[in-house]
Design a protein around this motif. Sequence first.
Motif, mmCIF file in Angstrom:
data_model
loop_
_atom_site.group_PDB
_atom_site.id
_atom_site.type_symbol
_atom_site.label_atom_id
_atom_site.label_comp_id
_atom_site.label_asym_id
_atom_site.label_seq_id
_atom_site.Cartn_x
_atom_site.Cartn_y
_atom_site.Cartn_z
ATOM 1 N N ALA A 84 0.827 -1.209 0.000
ATOM 2 C CA ALA A 84 0.000 0.000 0.000
ATOM 3 C C ALA A 84 0.860 1.257 0.000
ATOM 4 O O ALA A 84 1.984 1.267 0.517
ATOM 5 N N ALA A 85 0.312 2.329 -0.570
ATOM 6 C CA ALA A 85 1.014 3.620 -0.579
ATOM 7 C C ALA A 85 0.945 4.255 0.801
ATOM 8 O O ALA A 85 -0.137 4.350 1.399
ATOM 9 N N VAL A 86 2.112 4.671 1.327
ATOM 10 C CA VAL A 86 2.194 5.329 2.628
ATOM 11 C C VAL A 86 3.219 6.457 2.518
ATOM 12 O O VAL A 86 3.820 6.669 1.459
ATOM 13 N N THR A 87 3.415 7.183 3.603
ATOM 14 C CA THR A 87 4.392 8.273 3.592
ATOM 15 C C THR A 87 5.425 8.085 4.694
ATOM 16 O O THR A 87 5.167 7.434 5.707
ATOM 17 N N THR A 88 6.578 8.660 4.487
ATOM 18 C CA THR A 88 7.586 8.788 5.525
ATOM 19 C C THR A 88 8.476 9.978 5.180
ATOM 20 O O THR A 88 8.217 10.691 4.204
ATOM 21 N N VAL A 89 9.510 10.176 5.990
ATOM 22 C CA VAL A 89 10.354 11.372 5.865
ATOM 23 C C VAL A 89 11.812 10.961 5.719
ATOM 24 O O VAL A 89 12.257 9.973 6.320
ATOM 25 N N ALA A 90 12.546 11.708 4.926
ATOM 26 C CA ALA A 90 13.997 11.543 4.834
ATOM 27 C C ALA A 90 14.669 12.883 5.097
ATOM 28 O O ALA A 90 14.109 13.944 4.793
ATOM 29 N N THR A 91 15.851 12.832 5.666
ATOM 30 C CA THR A 91 16.670 14.022 5.879
ATOM 31 C C THR A 91 17.736 14.051 4.792
ATOM 32 O O THR A 91 18.471 13.069 4.604
ATOM 33 N N VAL A 92 17.820 15.147 4.067
ATOM 34 C CA VAL A 92 18.757 15.284 2.960
ATOM 35 C C VAL A 92 19.817 16.314 3.351
ATOM 36 O O VAL A 92 19.503 17.477 3.620
ATOM 37 N N LEU A 93 21.065 15.873 3.396
ATOM 38 C CA LEU A 93 22.174 16.704 3.853
ATOM 39 C C LEU A 93 23.201 16.853 2.740
ATOM 40 O O LEU A 93 23.714 15.862 2.215
ATOM 41 N N ARG A 94 23.503 18.103 2.391
ATOM 42 C CA ARG A 94 24.459 18.381 1.318
ATOM 43 C C ARG A 94 25.845 18.625 1.900
ATOM 44 O O ARG A 94 25.994 19.135 3.012
ATOM 45 N N PRO A 95 26.904 18.292 1.161
ATOM 46 C CA PRO A 95 28.262 18.520 1.663
ATOM 47 C C PRO A 95 28.596 20.009 1.765
ATOM 48 O O PRO A 95 28.040 20.834 1.036
ATOM 49 N N LEU A 96 29.497 20.346 2.684
ATOM 50 C CA LEU A 96 29.912 21.742 2.841
ATOM 51 C C LEU A 96 30.719 22.216 1.641
ATOM 52 O O LEU A 96 30.677 23.395 1.277
ATOM 53 N N ILE A 97 31.467 21.309 1.047
ATOM 54 C CA ILE A 97 32.313 21.655 -0.098
ATOM 55 C C ILE A 97 31.726 20.981 -1.335
ATOM 56 O O ILE A 97 31.752 19.754 -1.448
ATOM 57 N N PRO A 98 31.172 21.748 -2.270
ATOM 58 C CA PRO A 98 30.550 21.145 -3.459
ATOM 59 C C PRO A 98 31.561 20.345 -4.278
ATOM 60 O O PRO A 98 32.755 20.638 -4.318
ATOM 61 N N GLY A 99 31.078 19.326 -4.917
ATOM 62 C CA GLY A 99 31.909 18.499 -5.785
ATOM 63 C C GLY A 99 31.023 17.643 -6.648
ATOM 64 O O GLY A 99 29.817 17.902 -6.765
ATOM 65 N N PRO A 100 31.575 16.606 -7.271
ATOM 66 C CA PRO A 100 30.754 15.708 -8.088
ATOM 67 C C PRO A 100 29.635 15.099 -7.244
ATOM 68 O O PRO A 100 29.843 14.744 -6.083
#
Length: 417
Positions: A84-100
């Motif tokens: 069944a379709a349900v929901t949840t949450v994710a935490t998305v964290l980006r690096p301090l120094i951009p790169g590939p």
Amino acid sequence: MVRVFAVLTLVLAVAMTGGGTAGADPAAHPLPSVDPFYAYDGSLAGMAPGAVLRSQPMTFATPTLSTPITGSKVLYRTTDQQGAAVTTVATVLRPLIPGPNKVISYHMAYDALGSECDPSYTLSGGATNPIAMAEQTVIAGYIAAGYTVVVPDYEGQQLEWTIGRQSGYAALDGIRAAEAFLGLPSSTPVALVGYSGGSVPTQWGVEVAPTYSPELNIVGAAAGGLPVDLAHNLPYVSGSSDWAGVIPALVVAYQRAYGIDTGAFLSARGQQVVAQVSEKCIAQFAKDYPGLTDADMVRAPYSSLLDVPAVVSAINDNIMGSTGTPRGPLFLAVGQKDAIGDTVMVTRDVEGLAHEYCGRGVDVTFTRYAGLAHGEAFAPFEAESAQFLTERFLGLPARSNCGSIGVGNDLSPTPLP
């Protein structure tokens, strides 16, 4: 890059010295169970798995420390154990120094029956415990090394601990949601990693990925301290001084996921301890019931939870390796403190899973940490995982040891009583 990693690790280690469980200002950090951000009453019909429903900025923090790392919480559509379709949450964290662009889906061993241990809550500084703090340090290291890190609340909004397929779906949909939220193509290289409870979404994620999310570019996965078949773990922890508290907690999780009528078999003692752990997390219940046995949990005519057909059926539905075949490469590891395992996980079960995957042509590296208990094996696993995944992102060939992996335990389903 190494210097940034060292600084962040030191800062978080200092923050960990307080130990125990700490809570922040409830007004600033409402529990997920009462936070409107987590609630979604709209229709999920027609929404693809991984669809982002809403987002909210956050700062990577502990209850006593803020960091310069910022990110976002994303509420997304995923799929439960029954499809069944349900929901949840994710935490998305980006690096301090951009790169590939390169993504780590990191799966915390939050082992929760209450929302105060949701990763999206603890990573925002809402509360913590020693297990979460140790993993937060590891996450900081990946961020410092230039990875985007996605941390899903893979147990879902109902806190259904150790339930396999839906944990894997939540991890894969968390990656999909992160890629959509950040505008990254599905070709972005991704790896999955998790220890103990975090091994569940890791292993199940790569097992169901070929059919559930074939578009994701998964370059490798590392899972340690795996609960391969709980029918084998149950007698191992029965009567334990350190781990017996997981028995009633698993009853709660399986009742939630499968609607099992626990009133039909629990003893008065079983009902009591189930009620006591029903809103707690593993740091609060694992050691709280020394000597509690499997037999204590049930009433006549039963002498074990494994005498109950509904329980056995649910456990069989969650045996690792039973649903699909990962594309690999995989790093699987477990400690071995005694003749059976690491005091909670069964070493030959993990070996048997690795052997099974090797027989299906999967590139597997298996490691046994001789003499180490479950908690002690965490540090070497995280170090070896970081090296293993670094090599996968670099495109280096994996160093499979399939030729030397033993047969391990039989992982066939337990016959129904």
